[in-house]
Design an enzyme around this catalytic site. Structure first.
Site, PDB file in Angstrom:
ATOM      1  N   CYS A  61      33.033  53.933  53.858  1.00  0.00           N
ATOM      2  CA  CYS A  61      32.023  52.905  53.649  1.00  0.00           C
ATOM      3  C   CYS A  61      31.127  52.702  54.866  1.00  0.00           C
ATOM      4  CB  CYS A  61      32.690  51.579  53.310  1.00  0.00           C
ATOM      5  SG  CYS A  61      34.226  51.759  52.386  1.00  0.00           S
ATOM      6  N   HIS A  88      30.646  43.171  55.010  1.00  0.00           N
ATOM      7  CA  HIS A  88      31.203  44.308  54.278  1.00  0.00           C
ATOM      8  C   HIS A  88      31.847  43.832  52.981  1.00  0.00           C
ATOM      9  CE1 HIS A  88      33.053  48.095  53.384  1.00  0.00           C
ATOM     10  NE2 HIS A  88      34.273  47.606  53.462  1.00  0.00           N
ATOM     11  N   GLU A 127      37.914  40.256  57.172  1.00  0.00           N
ATOM     12  CA  GLU A 127      36.563  40.206  57.753  1.00  0.00           C
ATOM     13  C   GLU A 127      36.186  38.779  58.133  1.00  0.00           C
ATOM     14  OE1 GLU A 127      33.421  41.794  55.382  1.00  0.00           O
ATOM     15  OE2 GLU A 127      31.980  41.699  57.040  1.00  0.00           O
ATOM     16  N   LYS A 179      27.441  43.293  47.800  1.00  0.00           N
ATOM     17  CA  LYS A 179      28.295  44.082  46.887  1.00  0.00           C
ATOM     18  C   LYS A 179      28.577  43.265  45.633  1.00  0.00           C
ATOM     19  CE  LYS A 179      30.665  47.019  50.301  1.00  0.00           C
ATOM     20  NZ  LYS A 179      30.141  46.473  51.567  1.00  0.00           N
ATOM     21  N   HIS A 211      30.363  48.293  45.021  1.00  0.00           N
ATOM     22  CA  HIS A 211      30.641  48.938  46.301  1.00  0.00           C
ATOM     23  C   HIS A 211      30.185  50.388  46.197  1.00  0.00           C
ATOM     24  CE1 HIS A 211      32.304  50.244  49.930  1.00  0.00           C
ATOM     25  NE2 HIS A 211      33.574  49.856  49.813  1.00  0.00           N
ATOM     26  N   PHE A 264      37.594  53.009  54.678  1.00  0.00           N
ATOM     27  CA  PHE A 264      38.878  53.703  54.588  1.00  0.00           C
ATOM     28  C   PHE A 264      39.009  54.614  55.798  1.00  0.00           C
ATOM     29  CE2 PHE A 264      39.912  51.818  50.892  1.00  0.00           C
ATOM     30  CZ  PHE A 264      40.207  52.566  49.743  1.00  0.00           C
TER      31      PHE A 264
END
Lengths: 316, 405
Positions: B157, B297, B308, B329, B334, B393
């Site tokens: 991402c 994010h 976050e 998002k 996403h 990831f």
């Protein structure tokens, strides 16, 4: 508004050098990988590599080998970064996934497929194994992975944000044809090169990699000359040739194909400052000529065209 | 460490579930519209999650043969559309042969996507290595054509932020005159949707797609996959000024770190992600209190959003209830590898439109995510400094600081 070509006088294109503090190379057959997966050479939690790709296993083994050979066992890599460049990561796993999807539908797809076969899988795994908290990034992933990762690594290291980088390159040779179950022939060879690269120093006499970019504002005809891919196996030969050659200034030059080149040589040349601007010429076919202002050094080999006086050993 | 040369964004190309032009995307973002629907391109009835932010059809660039374009895999369509649109937008398309244009593209699973697309159509490319002779970025380099260096990068991402950072560095070094940078992802596919679904990472709110992506909301149950891309044209500020180019923003700061914890689960320790934000702000020479907007994010996962929030609380301190934070998002889904790039575009929109886009579906904010939310409706706000977080990831944490010019 239509742009004009009145660009500001560009900065001279900077060549960037990095020094290789340690190097590890691995080449194993597929039937040796299970043992390597259990013990790649470092202290890891049990089953750490259970779901990873074979290239990840080879890459991590090369890193541990580099650490041992380079005397880096007491080095903390906390602030380092890691860039990893696999080549066609996950081919056999994808073959298996497609086979299972056809037979079982969505439920047949392993949840480990994406995390461990994406382009960043090796860099992420190495960062965990070595407790690296700097950047971790996958680069390339297909043909030309090696040159792409060297481009990225030299630029990143020159930015000064990390004290060092692990550059891990992996591939099969030849690229194996998997079975629908995801197996490859036992004698297929999986290789890896791991380089611990650090900012260049004047007093360094070990391996140095220098990347010289294409020149600014020259008319460039893109890619009329096909460029030989620098594979990790070719890189293994180059590294061996430079390190084993008695000539202190032995150099191998590899064209990047977009007008720049990479030099592999020993450090310590007083006539070639680590990171410097340069002047040179660009041939009409887009292949670079080494700058005339730099003294010609004995070259072990090069993939530059014959007109540059280079050898043809690396042509396919 | 501050960089030597200011770098500006002078062109944008994008394709998203909210549209394929800057203005359409901006209008839909600020109107709080959702681009999430039931998956229609293939049979997802057996998948755990059956919803996604999809693109019905990627527009064909005028220069391309439509029939030929339709045969390309979605990832390549997205890349071509975004690159060409960005070059046109910047004014460099007609002059692309006269300067060194590079390309740094976030592409997370090019070969997995390629082999899957071919395999599901009855092909055998995964069994035929000789077919894989050229990667996407090299093909785009050849086809456009552009003459500078090209690389694919992936940090899941976070890829787009890495691509922007790399492009900025190349410009500083003088390796290119102009650089395309961004990311694309076409992973709304049968196998990828199944893989993420079996990882239990996706929302299973299949009966109510528009409300499934709910970052920071107590009722969130996983992320919703999306597809799309965004590519920018970057050039040195001096060059842009000389040719009177439109400047969207300056790429003012970049920061990156790794959790070194787990391939899919973010670390409980906020320090690595916090370090990435601090690095980016220091790079930009910006204090946290000067931030006008943060694009989080936040993917709508129970663990990730709370993690976050802790990072943002650590960074913002007393300003945590003043600096607006939203996760777009909630509207796009996403976009995986393309997320950071599309969210950088969102920041540009916030600057240009002087409005902060909302987090939609934020009906019941999680007390663990105590931030200055922008729930459900856009908020008028001057935005001169925008920050975009992207955590991927593999444990990658990145932060991008964009500053109005």
């Amino acid at each position: 508004m239509k742009p004009t070509l009145e660009m500001a006088a560009p900065p001279g294109a900077c060549a960037v050098s990095v020094d290789v503090a340690a190097c590890g190379t691995v080449r194993v057959t597929a039937d040796m990988l299970p043992a390597l997966r259990q013990q790649p050479g470092g202290s890891l939690p049990a089953a750490f590599l259970k779901h990873t790709d074979d290239q990840t296993v080879a890459g991590l083994a090369a890193v541990y080998q580099a650490i041992q050979r380079g005397g880096l066992t007491d080095t903390s890599f906390t602030h380092w970064g890691v860039l990893a460049a696999p080549r066609f990561l996950g081919r056999s796993a994808t073959a298996s996934a497609l086979h299972r999807f056809a037979a079982e539908g969505a439920w047949g797809i392993s949840p480990h497929l994406i995390p461990h076969r994406s382009l960043h899988a090796i860099s992420g795994t190495v960062s965990q194994a070595l407790h690296i908290h700097g950047p971790n990034l996958g680069v390339g992933g297909g043909p030309n992975s090696v040159t792409e990762v060297l481009l990225a690594a030299t630029a990143l290291l020159d930015g000064g944000q990390v004290p060092g980088l692990w550059v891990v390159m992996t591939a099969w040779d030849p690229e194996p044809i998997p079975t629908p179950q995801g197996r490859v022939a036992p004698d297929s060879q999986c290789g890896a090169v791991a380089l611990a690269v650090v900012p260049s120093r004047c007093d360094w006499h070990g391996l140095r990699i220098r990347l010289s970019p294409p020149l600014p504002l020259q008319p460039i005809t893109p890619l009329e000359v096909p460029v030989t891919e620098l594979t990790i196996f070719g890189l293994q030969q180059i590294l061996a040739a430079v390190l084993e050659n008695d000539t202190p200034s032995a150099t191998v030059i590899w064209s990047l194909g977009s007008g720049g080149w990479i030099e592999f040589r020993r450090g310590g040349d007083a006539d070639a400052p680590a990171n410097s601007q340069r002047n040179g010429s660009v041939a009409r076919n887009g292949s670079p000529h080494p700058p005339s202002s730099v003294p010609v050094r004995p070259r072990i080999s090069s993939n530059l065209p014959e007109s540059n006086g280079a050898g043809a050993e690396n042509q396919r | 460490m501050s960089h030597r040369t200011a770098v500006w964004i002078t062109g944008v190309g994008a394709a998203t579930p909210l549209g394929h032009t800057y203005d359409t995307i901006a209008d839909n973002l600020l109107a709080g519209r959702s681009g999430v629907r039931a998956v229609t391109r293939f049979d997802a009835s057996e998948h755990p999650s059956q919803i996604a932010g999809q693109i019905e059809q990627v527009p064909c660039p005028p220069e391309w043969d439509a029939a030929e374009f339709s045969q390309l895999i979605r990832l390549e369509q997205l890349t071509l559309w975004c690159c060409i649109t960005a070059l046109r937008d910047s004014g460099w398309w007609e002059r692309r042969r006269e300067v060194r244009i590079g390309l740094a593209l976030g592409v997370g699973a090019e070969w997995l996507i390629t082999w899957e697309a071919d395999g599901l159509q009855g092909g055998r490319r995964v069994y035929e290595p000789t077919s894989d002779s050229e990667s996407l970025v090299h093909r785009v380099q050849r086809q456009l054509p552009i003459s500078g260096p090209v690389i694919s990068v992936s940090a899941a991402c976070a890829s787009g932020n890495y691509a922007l950072a790399q492009a900025r560095r190349w410009l500083e070094l003088g390796w290119v005159d102009v650089c395309l940078a961004g990311a694309c992802d076409g992973s709304v596919t049968p196998v990828a949707l199944a893989g993420f679904g079996n990882l239990r990472a996706l929302s299973r709110r299949n009966a109510d797609p528009c409300h499934a992506s709910r970052p920071f909301d107590k009722g969130r149950d996983g992320f919703v996959m999306g597809e799309g891309g965004s590519v920018f044209v970057l050039e040195r500020a001096d060059d842009a000024r000389r040719r009177s180019a439109r400047a969207y923003a300056q790429v003012a700061g970049c920061g990156a770190s790794s959790d070194a914890h787990n391939m899919v689960i973010p670390s409980n320790d906020p320090e690595p992600a916090t370090a990435a934000m601090r690095q980016a702000l220091a790079d930009a020479g910006i204090e946290p209190s000067a931030i006008d907007y943060i694009n989080a994010h936040a993917t709508s996962t129970p663990v990730g959003d709370a993690a976050e929030a802790r990072v943002l609380q650590a960074i913002l301190g007393a300003a945590v209830h003043k600096v607006p934070v939203s996760s777009t998002k909630s509207m796009t889904g996403h976009l995986l590898t393309a997320a950071a790039a599309v969210e950088a575009l969102t920041c540009l929109i916030a600057m240009e439109r002087r409005a902060v886009p909302p987090t939609i579906n934020l009906d019941d904010p999680d007390p663990e995510c105590d931030l200055c939310h922008v729930p459900n409706q856009a908020r008028a706000q001057d935005v001169r400094v925008a920050v975009s977080n992207s955590f991927g990831f593999g444990g990658s944490n990145t932060c991008l600081v964009l500053q109005a010019v």
